[in-house]
Design a protein around this motif. Structure first.
Motif, PDB file in Angstrom:
ATOM      1  N   SER A   1      25.683  39.844  49.071  1.00  0.00           N
ATOM      2  CA  SER A   1      24.734  39.938  50.182  1.00  0.00           C
ATOM      3  C   SER A   1      25.273  40.844  51.290  1.00  0.00           C
ATOM      4  N   LEU A   2      26.577  40.760  51.553  1.00  0.00           N
ATOM      5  CA  LEU A   2      27.171  41.638  52.563  1.00  0.00           C
ATOM      6  C   LEU A   2      27.153  43.091  52.105  1.00  0.00           C
ATOM      7  N   THR A   3      27.471  43.309  50.844  1.00  0.00           N
ATOM      8  CA  THR A   3      27.460  44.664  50.308  1.00  0.00           C
ATOM      9  C   THR A   3      26.041  45.222  50.328  1.00  0.00           C
ATOM     10  N   ALA A   4      25.070  44.405  49.948  1.00  0.00           N
ATOM     11  CA  ALA A   4      23.672  44.849  49.986  1.00  0.00           C
ATOM     12  C   ALA A   4      23.265  45.150  51.414  1.00  0.00           C
ATOM     13  N   GLY A   5      23.723  44.326  52.355  1.00  0.00           N
ATOM     14  CA  GLY A   5      23.413  44.559  53.769  1.00  0.00           C
ATOM     15  C   GLY A   5      24.014  45.844  54.273  1.00  0.00           C
ATOM     16  N   VAL A   6      25.235  46.125  53.865  1.00  0.00           N
ATOM     17  CA  VAL A   6      25.885  47.364  54.302  1.00  0.00           C
ATOM     18  C   VAL A   6      25.204  48.557  53.661  1.00  0.00           C
ATOM     19  N   ASN A   7      24.866  48.468  52.366  1.00  0.00           N
ATOM     20  CA  ASN A   7      24.201  49.585  51.702  1.00  0.00           C
ATOM     21  C   ASN A   7      22.835  49.848  52.326  1.00  0.00           C
ATOM     22  N   ALA A   8      22.116  48.784  52.644  1.00  0.00           N
ATOM     23  CA  ALA A   8      20.811  48.953  53.269  1.00  0.00           C
ATOM     24  C   ALA A   8      20.968  49.484  54.685  1.00  0.00           C
ATOM     25  N   SER A   9      21.981  49.001  55.383  1.00  0.00           N
ATOM     26  CA  SER A   9      22.164  49.426  56.763  1.00  0.00           C
ATOM     27  C   SER A   9      22.732  50.832  56.865  1.00  0.00           C
ATOM     28  N   SER A  10      23.335  51.318  55.800  1.00  0.00           N
ATOM     29  CA  SER A  10      23.833  52.689  55.854  1.00  0.00           C
ATOM     30  C   SER A  10      22.663  53.664  55.921  1.00  0.00           C
TER      31      SER A  10
ATOM     32  N   ALA B   1      41.818  17.504  37.371  1.00  0.00           N
ATOM     33  CA  ALA B   1      41.972  18.938  37.108  1.00  0.00           C
ATOM     34  C   ALA B   1      40.616  19.575  36.806  1.00  0.00           C
ATOM     35  N   ALA B   2      39.800  18.888  36.010  1.00  0.00           N
ATOM     36  CA  ALA B   2      38.470  19.417  35.688  1.00  0.00           C
ATOM     37  C   ALA B   2      37.612  19.521  36.937  1.00  0.00           C
ATOM     38  N   ASP B   3      37.662  18.502  37.792  1.00  0.00           N
ATOM     39  CA  ASP B   3      36.903  18.535  39.043  1.00  0.00           C
ATOM     40  C   ASP B   3      37.371  19.678  39.935  1.00  0.00           C
ATOM     41  N   TYR B   4      38.680  19.874  39.997  1.00  0.00           N
ATOM     42  CA  TYR B   4      39.243  20.946  40.812  1.00  0.00           C
ATOM     43  C   TYR B   4      38.795  22.318  40.289  1.00  0.00           C
ATOM     44  N   ILE B   5      38.801  22.488  38.978  1.00  0.00           N
ATOM     45  CA  ILE B   5      38.366  23.750  38.377  1.00  0.00           C
ATOM     46  C   ILE B   5      36.889  23.996  38.677  1.00  0.00           C
ATOM     47  N   LYS B   6      36.058  22.943  38.579  1.00  0.00           N
ATOM     48  CA  LYS B   6      34.635  23.093  38.901  1.00  0.00           C
ATOM     49  C   LYS B   6      34.449  23.484  40.358  1.00  0.00           C
ATOM     50  N   LYS B   7      35.236  22.873  41.243  1.00  0.00           N
ATOM     51  CA  LYS B   7      35.169  23.186  42.665  1.00  0.00           C
ATOM     52  C   LYS B   7      35.548  24.652  42.901  1.00  0.00           C
ATOM     53  N   LEU B   8      36.591  25.128  42.216  1.00  0.00           N
ATOM     54  CA  LEU B   8      36.997  26.526  42.340  1.00  0.00           C
ATOM     55  C   LEU B   8      35.910  27.469  41.826  1.00  0.00           C
ATOM     56  N   GLN B   9      35.255  27.087  40.724  1.00  0.00           N
ATOM     57  CA  GLN B   9      34.190  27.921  40.178  1.00  0.00           C
ATOM     58  C   GLN B   9      33.013  28.022  41.147  1.00  0.00           C
ATOM     59  N   ILE B  10      32.673  26.905  41.790  1.00  0.00           N
ATOM     60  CA  ILE B  10      31.581  26.908  42.768  1.00  0.00           C
ATOM     61  C   ILE B  10      31.944  27.793  43.947  1.00  0.00           C
ATOM     62  N   ASN B  11      33.176  27.647  44.447  1.00  0.00           N
ATOM     63  CA  ASN B  11      33.631  28.481  45.565  1.00  0.00           C
ATOM     64  C   ASN B  11      33.635  29.956  45.193  1.00  0.00           C
ATOM     65  N   LEU B  12      34.066  30.262  43.976  1.00  0.00           N
ATOM     66  CA  LEU B  12      34.085  31.648  43.517  1.00  0.00           C
ATOM     67  C   LEU B  12      32.669  32.209  43.461  1.00  0.00           C
ATOM     68  N   GLU B  13      31.739  31.434  42.946  1.00  0.00           N
ATOM     69  CA  GLU B  13      30.355  31.894  42.860  1.00  0.00           C
ATOM     70  C   GLU B  13      29.763  32.103  44.253  1.00  0.00           C
ATOM     71  N   ARG B  14      30.032  31.195  45.185  1.00  0.00           N
ATOM     72  CA  ARG B  14      29.557  31.364  46.561  1.00  0.00           C
ATOM     73  C   ARG B  14      30.144  32.623  47.191  1.00  0.00           C
ATOM     74  N   THR B  15      31.424  32.850  46.944  1.00  0.00           N
ATOM     75  CA  THR B  15      32.080  34.032  47.489  1.00  0.00           C
ATOM     76  C   THR B  15      31.483  35.305  46.900  1.00  0.00           C
ATOM     77  N   ARG B  16      31.218  35.299  45.600  1.00  0.00           N
ATOM     78  CA  ARG B  16      30.588  36.464  44.966  1.00  0.00           C
ATOM     79  C   ARG B  16      29.207  36.733  45.553  1.00  0.00           C
ATOM     80  N   GLN B  17      28.422  35.657  45.713  1.00  0.00           N
ATOM     81  CA  GLN B  17      27.087  35.820  46.283  1.00  0.00           C
ATOM     82  C   GLN B  17      27.169  36.345  47.712  1.00  0.00           C
ATOM     83  N   ARG B  18      28.107  35.831  48.480  1.00  0.00           N
ATOM     84  CA  ARG B  18      28.274  36.280  49.863  1.00  0.00           C
ATOM     85  C   ARG B  18      28.682  37.752  49.899  1.00  0.00           C
ATOM     86  N   LYS B  19      29.607  38.132  48.999  1.00  0.00           N
ATOM     87  CA  LYS B  19      30.034  39.526  48.943  1.00  0.00           C
ATOM     88  C   LYS B  19      28.861  40.432  48.568  1.00  0.00           C
TER      89      LYS B  19
END
Length: 187
Positions: free
Chosen positions: A78-87, A58-76
């Motif tokens: 970067s995409l948001t920054a790209g859209v704001n810059a491209s606007s 369970a602890a490993d699964y939670i850590k995996k979810l936290q890593i995925n969440l952080e990657r998703t936040r970073q990706r969002k």
């Protein structure tokens, strides 16, 4: 109301303590079972794990979810920054619609970026996922200026392996979005 025990050697105090401890153990057992039911068990589906192993999983699964969440936040971001810059400059803009698909075990995450002209594409993506036997768990969107960020979290079901199913579904969705993108650029 709790009963006060002035004489610790009295039998009623021992029974109360035993009952309280038994109730506490039962409550903890129920909580462990609930926690264990929330963790996907792809490796140990037939093997009964000990309690410490279940907690570690369970602890490993939670850590995996936290890593995925952080990657998703970073990706969002970067995409948001790209859209704001491209606007500011239309030449730097991502070709829309744009799709990214991520597959982990039997979960499938789809990130779709469209403009306001292609907002109905989201419904077509959901329909295609259902046609492929994928269960949509969560779908959401965010609108920034004239860009819509769609996020779909789903779970693959069926008899085929998750890798093969994810590859087939990814190819189909990318072909659909790519076709819509080329149609939009030809207009």
């Amino acid at each position: 109301m709790e009963q006060q025990c002035n004489n610790p050697s009295s039998s009623s105090c021992k029974v109360d303590r035993k009952t309280i401890e038994k109730n506490r153990r039962n409550q903890m057992k129920d909580l462990y079972l609930k926690l264990n039911s929330l963790v996907p068990h792809h490796q140990h589906s037939k093997v009964v794990l000990s309690l410490p192993d279940q907690l570690e999983e369970a602890a490993d699964y939670i850590k995996k979810l936290q890593i995925n969440l952080e990657r998703t936040r970073q990706r969002k971001e970067s995409l948001t920054a790209g859209v704001n810059a491209s606007s500011r400059s239309r030449t730097e803009r991502l070709p829309l619609p744009h799709i990214e698909i991520q597959s982990v075990d039997s979960t499938l995450k789809v990130a779709l970026i469209t403009n306001l002209d292609n907002q109905l594409m989201f419904n077509d993506i959901i329909r295609m996922l259902h046609e492929e036997g994928v269960q949509v768990i969560n779908a959401s969107y965010t609108v920034t200026n004239d860009t819509i960020f769609h996020s779909i979290h789903s779970k693959m079901q069926g008899e085929c392996t998750p890798e093969y199913g994810a590859a087939r579904i990814s190819e189909r969705l990318k072909k659909f979005v790519g076709g819509a993108s080329s149609l939009a650029s030809n207009c």
